[in-house]
Design a protein around this motif. Sequence first.
Motif, PDB file in Angstrom:
ATOM      1  N   UNK A 157      -5.625   2.360  -5.466  1.00  0.00           N
ATOM      2  CA  UNK A 157      -4.888   3.579  -5.778  1.00  0.00           C
ATOM      3  C   UNK A 157      -4.904   3.899  -7.274  1.00  0.00           C
ATOM      4  N   UNK A 158      -5.671   3.138  -8.056  1.00  0.00           N
ATOM      5  CA  UNK A 158      -5.786   3.398  -9.490  1.00  0.00           C
ATOM      6  C   UNK A 158      -6.793   4.513  -9.744  1.00  0.00           C
ATOM      7  N   UNK A 194      -7.009   8.623  -7.159  1.00  0.00           N
ATOM      8  CA  UNK A 194      -6.566   7.526  -6.298  1.00  0.00           C
ATOM      9  C   UNK A 194      -7.758   6.613  -5.975  1.00  0.00           C
ATOM     10  N   UNK A 195      -8.725   6.565  -6.884  1.00  0.00           N
ATOM     11  CA  UNK A 195      -9.872   5.682  -6.722  1.00  0.00           C
ATOM     12  C   UNK A 195     -10.918   6.183  -5.752  1.00  0.00           C
ATOM     13  N   UNK A 196     -10.879   7.480  -5.402  1.00  0.00           N
ATOM     14  CA  UNK A 196     -11.843   8.035  -4.449  1.00  0.00           C
ATOM     15  C   UNK A 196     -12.270   9.434  -4.885  1.00  0.00           C
ATOM     16  N   UNK A 197     -13.544   9.776  -4.593  1.00  0.00           N
ATOM     17  CA  UNK A 197     -14.020  11.139  -4.774  1.00  0.00           C
ATOM     18  C   UNK A 197     -14.864  11.518  -3.556  1.00  0.00           C
ATOM     19  N   UNK A 230     -15.602   3.103 -13.018  1.00  0.00           N
ATOM     20  CA  UNK A 230     -14.869   2.366 -14.050  1.00  0.00           C
ATOM     21  C   UNK A 230     -13.403   2.748 -13.935  1.00  0.00           C
ATOM     22  N   UNK A 231     -12.533   1.755 -13.793  1.00  0.00           N
ATOM     23  CA  UNK A 231     -11.106   2.050 -13.756  1.00  0.00           C
ATOM     24  C   UNK A 231     -10.661   2.510 -15.136  1.00  0.00           C
TER      25      UNK A 231
END
Length: 151
Positions: free
Chosen positions: A97-98, A114-117, A133-134
Amino acid sequence: SISLNCSGFHGPAEWRVIKKLGLNSTQWETSTRTLYIKPAFKSHSGEYWCEKEDGEKSSTVNITITSGDVILEIPAFPVMEGDNIALGCKKKTIPSSLAADFYKDGHYLETGYVGKITIPNISKSNEGLYKCIFTESQGKSPESWLTVGGE
């Protein structure tokens, strides 16, 4: 652990899992339809496909084994032009969720909050190397290749 299976192929000939070793070098990884790699190490990374003795081949799949804890979730098999695909970025130890930045061929693509595209209406121009990359210095994934097939 990894399991590679050639069970979707028909015919009297035996299908085998092949691994590309170098520029013009391959190796039969197994003489059965399934290859089990347990445990998996970085040296197991590479290009794999199914092949039978007469030379008929399946599409390839690229597998990347990493010791890092950031994983790019990307389709392993070729996607078709016009498809919509989702990419995810996650850590082994925490939920995905980052916020994460996504890159294609080293160029910034988009931030997934939320870590998705989602990449809509895929075309051949979307083929390439992707990584994530976070954004809060939580690490980066190895690059993975996205293959776009025709109709």
